[in-house]
Write an enzyme that holds these catalytic residues in place. Structure first.
Site, PDB file in Angstrom:
ATOM      1  N   ARG A 124       0.690  -1.277  -0.121  1.00 26.66           N
ATOM      2  CA  ARG A 124      -0.002   0.053   0.032  1.00 26.66           C
ATOM      3  C   ARG A 124       0.977   1.346  -0.001  1.00 26.66           C
ATOM      4  NH1 ARG A 124      -2.767  -2.932   3.747  1.00 26.66           N
ATOM      5  NH2 ARG A 124      -4.733  -3.836   2.727  1.00 26.66           N
ATOM      6  N   LYS A 146       2.250  11.802 -10.619  1.00 27.11           N
ATOM      7  CA  LYS A 146       1.228  10.912 -11.510  1.00 27.11           C
ATOM      8  C   LYS A 146       2.094   9.443 -12.047  1.00 27.11           C
ATOM      9  CE  LYS A 146      -1.495  14.239 -13.648  1.00 27.11           C
ATOM     10  NZ  LYS A 146      -1.956  14.886 -15.127  1.00 27.11           N
ATOM     11  N   GLU A 188       8.481  19.578 -24.315  1.00 27.88           N
ATOM     12  CA  GLU A 188       8.018  19.850 -22.877  1.00 27.88           C
ATOM     13  C   GLU A 188       8.881  21.330 -22.127  1.00 27.88           C
ATOM     14  OE1 GLU A 188       5.306  18.499 -22.097  1.00 27.88           O
ATOM     15  OE2 GLU A 188       5.132  16.612 -23.110  1.00 27.88           O
ATOM     16  N   LYS A 230       7.241  23.572 -12.829  1.00 30.51           N
ATOM     17  CA  LYS A 230       6.041  22.648 -12.862  1.00 30.51           C
ATOM     18  C   LYS A 230       5.912  22.073 -11.246  1.00 30.51           C
ATOM     19  CE  LYS A 230       4.505  17.997 -13.887  1.00 30.51           C
ATOM     20  NZ  LYS A 230       4.636  16.824 -14.537  1.00 30.51           N
ATOM     21  N   GLU A 240      -5.070  18.270 -10.105  1.00 30.86           N
ATOM     22  CA  GLU A 240      -5.503  18.722 -11.353  1.00 30.86           C
ATOM     23  C   GLU A 240      -6.909  19.353 -11.445  1.00 30.86           C
ATOM     24  OE1 GLU A 240      -3.499  17.298 -14.703  1.00 30.86           O
ATOM     25  OE2 GLU A 240      -5.323  17.786 -16.091  1.00 30.86           O
ATOM     26  N   ARG A 244      -3.551  23.094 -12.492  1.00 27.47           N
ATOM     27  CA  ARG A 244      -2.728  22.362 -13.054  1.00 27.47           C
ATOM     28  C   ARG A 244      -2.720  22.025 -14.527  1.00 27.47           C
ATOM     29  NH1 ARG A 244       0.021  16.577 -10.629  1.00 27.47           N
ATOM     30  NH2 ARG A 244       1.291  16.078 -12.519  1.00 27.47           N
ATOM     31  N   ASN A 248      -1.269  21.393 -19.770  1.00 27.59           N
ATOM     32  CA  ASN A 248      -1.707  20.550 -20.926  1.00 27.59           C
ATOM     33  C   ASN A 248      -1.891  21.378 -22.275  1.00 27.59           C
ATOM     34  OD1 ASN A 248      -2.466  18.398 -19.324  1.00 27.59           O
ATOM     35  ND2 ASN A 248      -4.512  19.149 -18.643  1.00 27.59           N
ATOM     36  N   HIS A 251      -1.435  19.813 -25.635  1.00 29.62           N
ATOM     37  CA  HIS A 251      -1.528  18.223 -25.318  1.00 29.62           C
ATOM     38  C   HIS A 251      -3.145  18.003 -26.061  1.00 29.62           C
ATOM     39  CE1 HIS A 251       2.115  18.479 -23.191  1.00 29.62           C
ATOM     40  NE2 HIS A 251       2.037  17.205 -22.898  1.00 29.62           N
ATOM     41  N   HIS A 255      -2.127  14.999 -28.349  1.00 33.98           N
ATOM     42  CA  HIS A 255      -2.370  13.826 -27.983  1.00 33.98           C
ATOM     43  C   HIS A 255      -3.250  13.056 -29.159  1.00 33.98           C
ATOM     44  CE1 HIS A 255      -2.023  13.588 -23.513  1.00 33.98           C
ATOM     45  NE2 HIS A 255      -1.055  13.276 -24.144  1.00 33.98           N
ATOM     46  N   HIS A 267       5.805  11.420 -28.682  1.00 26.72           N
ATOM     47  CA  HIS A 267       4.972  12.415 -27.917  1.00 26.72           C
ATOM     48  C   HIS A 267       5.369  13.815 -28.133  1.00 26.72           C
ATOM     49  CE1 HIS A 267       2.438  13.863 -24.793  1.00 26.72           C
ATOM     50  NE2 HIS A 267       3.471  13.982 -23.909  1.00 26.72           N
TER      51      HIS A 267
HETATM   52  N1  LIG Z   1       4.101  11.148 -15.063  1.00 25.10           N
HETATM   53  C1  LIG Z   1       3.845  12.204 -15.666  1.00 25.10           C
HETATM   54  O1  LIG Z   1       3.760  13.283 -15.338  1.00 25.10           O
HETATM   55  C2  LIG Z   1       4.571  12.256 -17.112  1.00 25.10           C
HETATM   56  C3  LIG Z   1       4.991  13.212 -17.657  1.00 25.10           C
HETATM   57  C4  LIG Z   1       5.489  13.218 -18.937  1.00 25.10           C
HETATM   58  C5  LIG Z   1       5.606  11.876 -19.644  1.00 25.10           C
HETATM   59  N2  LIG Z   1       5.369  10.746 -18.822  1.00 25.10           N
HETATM   60  C6  LIG Z   1       5.580   9.612 -19.363  1.00 25.10           C
HETATM   61  O2  LIG Z   1       7.054   9.459 -19.741  1.00 25.10           O
HETATM   62  C7  LIG Z   1       7.147   8.550 -20.634  1.00 25.10           C
HETATM   63  C8  LIG Z   1       8.209   9.137 -21.681  1.00 25.10           C
HETATM   64  O3  LIG Z   1       9.246   9.431 -21.137  1.00 25.10           O
HETATM   65  P1  LIG Z   1      10.873   9.108 -21.944  1.00 25.10           P
HETATM   66  O4  LIG Z   1      10.914   9.829 -23.213  1.00 25.10           O
HETATM   67  O5  LIG Z   1      11.627   9.506 -20.813  1.00 25.10           O
HETATM   68  O6  LIG Z   1      10.810   7.621 -22.086  1.00 25.10           O
HETATM   69  P2  LIG Z   1      11.763   6.473 -21.950  1.00 25.10           P
HETATM   70  O7  LIG Z   1      11.681   6.139 -20.298  1.00 25.10           O
HETATM   71  O8  LIG Z   1      11.170   5.284 -22.746  1.00 25.10           O
HETATM   72  O9  LIG Z   1      13.027   6.931 -22.256  1.00 25.10           O
HETATM   73  C9  LIG Z   1      13.342   6.971 -23.746  1.00 25.10           C
HETATM   74  C10 LIG Z   1      14.417   6.094 -24.113  1.00 25.10           C
HETATM   75  O10 LIG Z   1      15.815   6.762 -23.612  1.00 25.10           O
HETATM   76  C11 LIG Z   1      16.472   5.434 -22.780  1.00 25.10           C
HETATM   77  N3  LIG Z   1      17.145   6.446 -21.938  1.00 25.10           N
HETATM   78  C12 LIG Z   1      16.719   6.996 -20.801  1.00 25.10           C
HETATM   79  N4  LIG Z   1      17.659   7.630 -20.032  1.00 25.10           N
HETATM   80  C13 LIG Z   1      18.936   7.317 -20.682  1.00 25.10           C
HETATM   81  C14 LIG Z   1      20.129   7.833 -20.748  1.00 25.10           C
HETATM   82  N5  LIG Z   1      20.809   8.832 -19.777  1.00 25.10           N
HETATM   83  N6  LIG Z   1      20.944   7.429 -21.578  1.00 25.10           N
HETATM   84  C15 LIG Z   1      20.673   6.489 -22.557  1.00 25.10           C
HETATM   85  N7  LIG Z   1      19.374   6.004 -22.729  1.00 25.10           N
HETATM   86  C16 LIG Z   1      18.405   6.395 -21.992  1.00 25.10           C
HETATM   87  C17 LIG Z   1      15.413   4.585 -22.301  1.00 25.10           C
HETATM   88  O11 LIG Z   1      16.019   3.268 -22.088  1.00 25.10           O
HETATM   89  C18 LIG Z   1      14.052   4.746 -23.550  1.00 25.10           C
HETATM   90  O12 LIG Z   1      15.173   3.781 -24.596  1.00 25.10           O
HETATM   91  C19 LIG Z   1       5.867   8.174 -21.393  1.00 25.10           C
HETATM   92  O13 LIG Z   1       5.384   7.007 -21.030  1.00 25.10           O
HETATM   93  C20 LIG Z   1       5.134   9.128 -20.787  1.00 25.10           C
HETATM   94  O14 LIG Z   1       3.593   8.813 -20.536  1.00 25.10           O
HETATM   95  C21 LIG Z   1       4.849  10.850 -17.563  1.00 25.10           C
END
Ligand SMILES: NC(=O)c1ccc[n+]([C@@H]2O[C@H](COP(=O)([O-])OP(=O)(O)OC[C@H]3O[C@@H](n4cnc5c(N)ncnc54)[C@H](O)[C@@H]3O)[C@@H](O)[C@H]2O)c1
Length: 368
Positions: A124, A146, A188, A230, A240, A244, A248, A251, A255, A267
């Site tokens: 939990r 999130k 972003e 942020k 949100e 917040r 968006n 987005h 999206h 994205h």
């Molecule tokens: N929770 C939130 O508020 C929030 C906000 C924005 C995005 N997201 C989520 O984040 C995700 C996208 O994030 P992302 O682009 O980081 O994706 P990701 O985690 O898939 O990373 C992108 C790629 O880079 C690689 N990588 C990461 N750091 C590295 C490093 N230092 N060196 C080499 N390779 C590295 C990863 O293995 C992957 O192949 C989506 O799932 C999205 O929904 C969440």
């Protein structure tokens, strides 16, 4: 290293130290030793980041006397699933990880969301430390609480709010991030500046070259400003309920485009086009100045981001995706338009209704 604290649920008191810059990972080892010395640490990372950064961090933590489990999962959005979460939970069970453990998410946004959700539900809720290694994770995903996983039909469909107890972003790890992920992360960054800080936007315009060269000082400034901006928005409206939603911007259209492209656009690319499209709509709805729209377009182009929908997008698919948006209220599509760069609509309700027929009119020749 830049340092500040974020506080969530004032009174309920969740305090989250944020450490940004070269050397943040060394600070992490010191802080963990001080705060959580007798507690087992569970590092969760994907198979790209594990050999590059997580193994080294695990070694440093072990060398300072801590118990560390390192759990790896296959990289990529396709693995941000219930199945991967279940696999990690089976490993926690086998390792007899109890309620005294602390989870560290070491990776990009996929790792942060997935490991964060594991932390939110194991016994939990275990304390979560975010160690973002991608630009998206540093400026966006690691901040705000999130967490979650995708369903085949819908991104981020299952999840929980679970605020981290620390965010440690060491910009030197960005040196190993592959170029497309790095560039797309600037969507972003530009968004954060566009909704919250006109001076920061102007600073980005003057430093795009250094940022593309991954200069440490400029990266530290960028990640520091984005995390603070942020963080302030989320502190004021964690769930949100109101403001917040400024985050968006870009987005709603973004999206829909991402989905209509069958996720061939990333994205970041889709949000980039989405911001330009919503800026165009905002010119009609809030008087967003043409000059600001032009600056927005130019800054995105300077980071190598697209500013128009690619050919071949099906307008019907855009419309369908707009109508299916999670953010819709009472069946109405809404978006968060800027008033000018750095300024959104005032008050709690920052979104306005959007008729889907107005979106991407240049590609929307099909029936509405
Ligand atoms: N929770 C939130 O508020 C929030 C906000 C924005 C995005 N997201 C989520 O984040 C995700 C996208 O994030 P992302 O682009 O980081 O994706 P990701 O985690 O898939 O990373 C992108 C790629 O880079 C690689 N990588 C990461 N750091 C590295 C490093 N230092 N060196 C080499 N390779 C590295 C990863 O293995 C992957 O192949 C989506 O799932 C999205 O929904 C969440």
């Amino acid at each position: 290293v830049r340092e500040f604290e974020l506080t969530f649920r004032p009174g309920g008191g969740i305090s989250c130290p944020v450490r940004i810059g070269s050397g943040a990972l060394a600070r992490l080892v010191d802080d963990l030793r001080r705060e959580y010395v007798a507690r087992p640490l569970v590092l969760i990372s994907d198979d790209n980041v594990t050999p590059l950064h997580a193994e080294g961090l695990a070694g440093n933590l072990r060398a300072s006397g801590m118990t560390v489990h390192l759990l790896e999962f296959p990289s990529g959005e396709a693995h941000k699933t219930r199945e991967t979460k279940a696999g990690l939970e089976d490993r926690l069970l086998a390792l007899a990880v109890g309620r005294d453990a602390v989870v560290l998410a070491v990776g990009g946004g996929v790792t942060g969301d997935l490991a964060g959700f594991v932390a939110a539900t194991w016994h939990r809720g275990l304390p979560l430390i975010q160690v973002p290694t991608s630009l998206v994770a540093m400026v966006d995903a690691s901040i705000g609480g999130k967490t979650g996983v995708d369903l085949p039909s819908a991104k981020n469909q299952i999840g929980a709010f679970h605020q981290p107890r620390g965010i440690y972003a060491d910009v030197t790890v960005l040196q190993t991030l592959p170029e497309p992920y790095y560039r797309h992360g600037f969507a972003e960054v530009v968004k954060t500046a566009a909704v919250a800080d006109r001076d920061f936007f102007a600073w980005l315009e003057s430093r795009a070259g250094e940022l593309l060269d991954r200069e440490a000082a400029e990266l530290e400034e960028t990640v520091g400003r984005c995390a603070a901006l942020k963080g302030a928005v989320v502190e004021a409206d964690e769930r949100e309920a109101g403001r917040r939603a400024v985050l968006n911007f870009g987005h709603t259209a973004g999206h829909a485009l991402e989905a209509a492209s069958g996720f061939t656009m990333t994205h970041g690319q889709a949000v980039s086009v989405g911001m330009v499209e919503e800026g165009r709509l905002a010119a009609e709805d809030t008087g967003f100045p043409q000059e600001d729209l032009e600056r927005l377009r130019r800054l995105l182009v300077s980071f190598g981001l697209p500013v128009a929908a690619p050919p071949g997008i099906d307008p019907g698919a855009v419309r369908k995706a707009l109508l299916a948006d999670k953010k819709n209220r009472g069946g109405k599509v809404r978006y968060a338009p800027p008033v000018r760069i750095g300024e959104m609509i005032g008050g709690e309700d920052v979104t306005v209704d959007l008729d889907p027929a107005r979106v991407f009119i240049d590609i929307s020749q099909g029936p509405v």
